[in-house]
Motif scaffolding. Structure first.
Motif, mmCIF file in Angstrom:
data_model
loop_
_atom_site.group_PDB
_atom_site.id
_atom_site.type_symbol
_atom_site.label_atom_id
_atom_site.label_comp_id
_atom_site.label_asym_id
_atom_site.label_seq_id
_atom_site.Cartn_x
_atom_site.Cartn_y
_atom_site.Cartn_z
ATOM 1 N N VAL A 161 -20.483 -0.771 -12.456
ATOM 2 C CA VAL A 161 -21.941 -0.655 -12.490
ATOM 3 C C VAL A 161 -22.395 0.486 -11.577
ATOM 4 N N LEU A 162 -23.177 1.397 -12.132
ATOM 5 C CA LEU A 162 -23.822 2.453 -11.348
ATOM 6 C C LEU A 162 -25.260 2.027 -11.101
ATOM 7 N N ASP A 163 -25.679 1.996 -9.848
ATOM 8 C CA ASP A 163 -27.030 1.547 -9.517
ATOM 9 C C ASP A 163 -27.814 2.694 -8.895
ATOM 10 N N GLY A 164 -28.842 3.159 -9.589
ATOM 11 C CA GLY A 164 -29.712 4.186 -9.029
ATOM 12 C C GLY A 164 -29.712 5.478 -9.827
ATOM 13 N N ALA A 165 -30.844 6.128 -9.837
ATOM 14 C CA ALA A 165 -31.020 7.335 -10.636
ATOM 15 C C ALA A 165 -30.137 8.479 -10.158
ATOM 16 N N HIS A 166 -30.013 8.656 -8.838
ATOM 17 C CA HIS A 166 -29.207 9.767 -8.322
ATOM 18 C C HIS A 166 -27.761 9.638 -8.784
ATOM 19 N N LEU A 167 -27.220 8.438 -8.650
ATOM 20 C CA LEU A 167 -25.830 8.201 -9.022
ATOM 21 C C LEU A 167 -25.630 8.382 -10.527
ATOM 22 N N MET A 168 -26.573 7.890 -11.301
ATOM 23 C CA MET A 168 -26.465 8.037 -12.752
ATOM 24 C C MET A 168 -26.570 9.496 -13.175
ATOM 25 N N ALA A 169 -27.443 10.249 -12.526
ATOM 26 C CA ALA A 169 -27.565 11.672 -12.853
ATOM 27 C C ALA A 169 -26.281 12.421 -12.516
ATOM 28 N N ALA A 170 -25.658 12.087 -11.377
ATOM 29 C CA ALA A 170 -24.392 12.717 -11.001
ATOM 30 C C ALA A 170 -23.305 12.411 -12.021
ATOM 31 N N ALA A 171 -23.298 11.174 -12.521
ATOM 32 C CA ALA A 171 -22.317 10.797 -13.530
ATOM 33 C C ALA A 171 -22.540 11.567 -14.828
ATOM 34 N N LEU A 172 -23.801 11.664 -15.259
ATOM 35 C CA LEU A 172 -24.099 12.405 -16.475
ATOM 36 C C LEU A 172 -23.723 13.875 -16.330
ATOM 37 N N ASP A 173 -23.984 14.455 -15.164
ATOM 38 C CA ASP A 173 -23.625 15.849 -14.924
ATOM 39 C C ASP A 173 -22.116 16.064 -15.038
ATOM 40 N N GLU A 228 -38.879 9.446 -13.075
ATOM 41 C CA GLU A 228 -37.475 9.828 -12.918
ATOM 42 C C GLU A 228 -36.581 8.969 -13.817
ATOM 43 N N HIS A 229 -36.876 7.676 -13.880
ATOM 44 C CA HIS A 229 -36.096 6.779 -14.716
ATOM 45 C C HIS A 229 -36.324 7.057 -16.197
ATOM 46 N N GLN A 230 -37.570 7.314 -16.560
ATOM 47 C CA GLN A 230 -37.873 7.634 -17.950
ATOM 48 C C GLN A 230 -37.121 8.882 -18.397
ATOM 49 N N ALA A 231 -37.038 9.877 -17.490
ATOM 50 C CA ALA A 231 -36.346 11.126 -17.827
ATOM 51 C C ALA A 231 -34.850 10.891 -18.036
ATOM 52 N N LEU A 232 -34.247 10.032 -17.200
ATOM 53 C CA LEU A 232 -32.825 9.747 -17.354
ATOM 54 C C LEU A 232 -32.558 8.991 -18.656
ATOM 55 N N ILE A 233 -33.413 8.024 -18.958
ATOM 56 C CA ILE A 233 -33.239 7.278 -20.209
ATOM 57 C C ILE A 233 -33.377 8.222 -21.399
ATOM 58 N N ALA A 234 -34.339 9.126 -21.338
ATOM 59 C CA ALA A 234 -34.519 10.096 -22.416
ATOM 60 C C ALA A 234 -33.326 11.038 -22.511
ATOM 61 N N HIS A 268 -17.496 10.401 -6.267
ATOM 62 C CA HIS A 268 -16.453 9.985 -7.212
ATOM 63 C C HIS A 268 -16.351 10.930 -8.406
ATOM 64 N N PHE A 269 -17.449 11.583 -8.754
ATOM 65 C CA PHE A 269 -17.462 12.435 -9.930
ATOM 66 C C PHE A 269 -17.124 13.892 -9.597
ATOM 67 N N GLN A 270 -16.864 14.153 -8.319
ATOM 68 C CA GLN A 270 -16.517 15.495 -7.876
ATOM 69 C C GLN A 270 -15.064 15.595 -7.406
ATOM 70 N N MET A 271 -14.349 14.477 -7.409
ATOM 71 C CA MET A 271 -12.981 14.475 -6.912
ATOM 72 C C MET A 271 -12.162 13.422 -7.649
ATOM 73 N N GLN A 272 -10.861 13.487 -7.493
ATOM 74 C CA GLN A 272 -9.975 12.493 -8.075
ATOM 75 C C GLN A 272 -9.711 11.425 -7.020
ATOM 76 N N VAL A 273 -9.996 10.175 -7.369
ATOM 77 C CA VAL A 273 -9.822 9.052 -6.448
ATOM 78 C C VAL A 273 -8.778 8.121 -7.040
ATOM 79 N N LEU A 274 -7.628 8.016 -6.373
ATOM 80 C CA LEU A 274 -6.519 7.217 -6.880
ATOM 81 C C LEU A 274 -6.281 6.020 -5.974
ATOM 82 N N GLU A 275 -6.101 4.859 -6.588
ATOM 83 C CA GLU A 275 -5.912 3.622 -5.840
ATOM 84 C C GLU A 275 -4.464 3.134 -5.915
ATOM 85 N N HIS A 276 -4.123 2.238 -4.959
ATOM 86 C CA HIS A 276 -2.805 1.575 -4.938
ATOM 87 C C HIS A 276 -1.673 2.610 -4.928
ATOM 88 N N VAL A 277 -1.828 3.638 -4.124
ATOM 89 C CA VAL A 277 -0.872 4.748 -4.122
ATOM 90 C C VAL A 277 0.257 4.494 -3.127
#
Length: 261
Positions: free
Chosen positions: A32-44, A63-69, A166-175
């Motif tokens: 779950v992504l919560d918030g307009a900034h985070l969602m915009a970064a993901a879309l970018d 701002e929310h209407q613009a993201l939904i659009a 998270h959308f600008q780098m590679q994040v690896l778990e259980h390494v």
């Protein structure tokens, strides 16, 4: 856009489970992504959402209407009353807008690990983990290796604290860090006090460095300490004995940025 009023709605139950249960996120592969900034970064970054949810109050924000659009017909949109939105949100101060997305592969190492990177050892606090990733991304780091025992990197709280890192780098778990760094040709630096520990500000930080940062209170595991080729400490003339791990990482990473100009 559909309007939902009941906690018994299957979508409401699903989002609540994803917001509160790491097991559910691992089972479904969604988060779950919560918030307009985070969602915009993901879309970018080219992320595709599977669902958008907006609160009654959130729907009134431009701002929310613009993201939904911006998403358009890419995925369904549901509108919830504010109390119901607060129920499904994973954060204490709900933004009024959230989205579901598929988590990327979390344990696929690149063929060769090179360049500067961070290794996080059993960092359990979600806020600290997200802040560490945000700081590393701001410092130009593009790879983070997380050991067992770290908070779930793609949990809503870590994502919120990461602010798009998270959308600008590679994040690896259980390494398995020893295996991952077996062929690493750069410096492996651990922030520990030892007989051979060097002041961060006296260290030549030219070239790639793998920075090892340990859990809050416990520090690095012995196996990672032994993996380090350089022990580093941050001079602290004050009376406190230690720094928060995210603060220590910020000092180290931006000292390297400063030196490499």
């Amino acid at each position: 856009m559909i309007a939902i009023q009941s906690r018994d709605n299957p979508l409401v139950k699903r989002i609540h489970a994803l917001s509160t249960s790491g097991r559910e996120r691992r089972k479904t592969g969604l988060t779950v992504l919560d918030g307009a900034h985070l969602m915009a970064a993901a879309l970018d970054a080219g992320i595709v959402f599977t669902q958008i949810v907006v609160s009654d109050t959130g729907l009134a924000r431009e701002e929310h209407q613009a993201l939904i659009a911006r998403v358009g017909a890419q995925c369904p949109v549901a509108c919830l009353p504010d109390p119901l939105f607060a129920h499904v949100s994973a954060v204490e101060s709900p933004s009024g807008l959230l989205a579901l997305m598929a988590m990327p592969a979390l344990d696929v190492l690149p063929a060769m690990v090179n360049g500067s990177l961070i290794v996080l050892d059993a960092v359990q606090d979600a806020g600290n983990l997200g802040t560490l990733l945000r700081t590393a991304s701001a410092a130009g780091i593009r790879l983070a290796l997380l050991t067992e025992g770290c908070a779930q990197a793609w949990s809503p709280r870590v994502l919120r604290a990461g602010m798009g890192a998270h959308f600008q780098m590679q994040v690896l778990e259980h390494v398995d860090v020893e295996t991952a760094l077996a062929g690493y040709t750069g410096r492996i630096a651990a922030t520990v006090l030892s007989a051979d520990s060097q002041s961060l500000f006296a260290l030549d930080l030219a070239g790639p460095t793998a920075w090892l940062f340990g859990a809050e209170g416990q520090g690095l595991s012995d196996s990672l300490k032994n993996l380090a080729t350089t022990h580093v400490h941050i001079p602290m003339p004050g009376r406190l004995e230690s720094l928060n791990v995210a603060a220590a990482a910020a000092i180290c990473l931006f000292e390297q940025v400063r030196q490499n100009g």
